[in-house]
Structures are given as C-alpha cells and as structure tokens.
Design a protein around this motif. Structure first.
Motif, short mmCIF file in Angstrom:
data_model
loop_
_atom_site.label_atom_id
_atom_site.label_comp_id
_atom_site.label_asym_id
_atom_site.label_seq_id
_atom_site.Cartn_x
_atom_site.Cartn_y
_atom_site.Cartn_z
N TYR A 37 -0.97 4.92 0.84
CA TYR A 37 -0.99 5.47 2.26
C TYR A 37 -1.98 4.45 2.57
N THR B 88 -10.29 10.53 8.72
CA THR B 88 -9.63 12.10 8.03
C THR B 88 -8.18 12.03 8.41
N GLN B 89 -7.38 11.32 8.75
CA GLN B 89 -6.19 11.18 9.02
C GLN B 89 -5.27 10.15 7.84
N ILE B 90 -4.75 11.33 7.56
CA ILE B 90 -3.72 9.59 5.67
C ILE B 90 -2.23 9.51 6.24
N SER B 91 -1.63 8.75 6.24
CA SER B 91 -0.36 8.40 6.88
C SER B 91 0.15 7.39 5.99
N GLN B 92 1.48 7.12 5.36
CA GLN B 92 2.08 6.45 4.83
C GLN B 92 2.52 5.13 5.76
N GLN C 33 -5.62 4.89 5.35
CA GLN C 33 -6.38 6.27 5.77
C GLN C 33 -7.29 5.63 6.72
N TRP D 199 0.82 -1.13 0.27
CA TRP D 199 -0.04 0.24 0.72
C TRP D 199 0.63 1.08 0.51
#
Length: 72
Positions: free
Chosen positions: A23, A28-32, A25, A21
């Motif tokens: 990212y 509403t928080q998106i992280s790598q 989610q 993957w």
C-alpha cells in the motif's frame, strides 16, 4: 566527510508480484497503486525536503543515483 546516497534504481517501475510494497499512504489516503511518474515525483520531492531540513552540506555530501526511464 559523510556521504548519503539515495538510490532509486528501479523500485518505481515494478508491478504485480515483484512490486515491493502493498500500500501507499499519502496523508490520510491509502492506495494499492498509483501512477509511477507521480510516485517518483512525490518521492523525490519528499526526499529533497528531508535533505534540505536535516543534512548539513558542510559535513555531508549527498548523491542521487537513478536509472534512465528509456531502459524500459
């Protein structure tokens, strides 16, 4: 009888170029990336809620397949 098999096998322990993957989610928080144990807990909790809400146990048998963390 229908069967639903949830196979976690090894998605949760891959890092770097083999990580499947880009990212993550959550709300509403998106992280790598995120802690793998936290990710695994969130995945199982989400999956369990979905199964409880959408699967009729009289018609469908649900299986969970995983891999022991001790292999890594």
């Amino acid at each position: 009888m229908d069967m639903l098999i949830f196979n976690t096998w090894q998605w949760w322990n891959l890092r770097g170029p083999s990580q499947p993957w880009d990212y993550i989610q959550i709300g509403t928080q998106i992280s790598q990336d995120m802690d793998r144990m936290v990710a695994f807990e969130k995945a199982l909790t989400t999956w369990g809620r979905w199964v409880d809400s959408n699967i009729d146990p009289a018609k469908t048998t649900v299986f969970f397949q995983g891999i022991s963390p001790s292999h890594y």
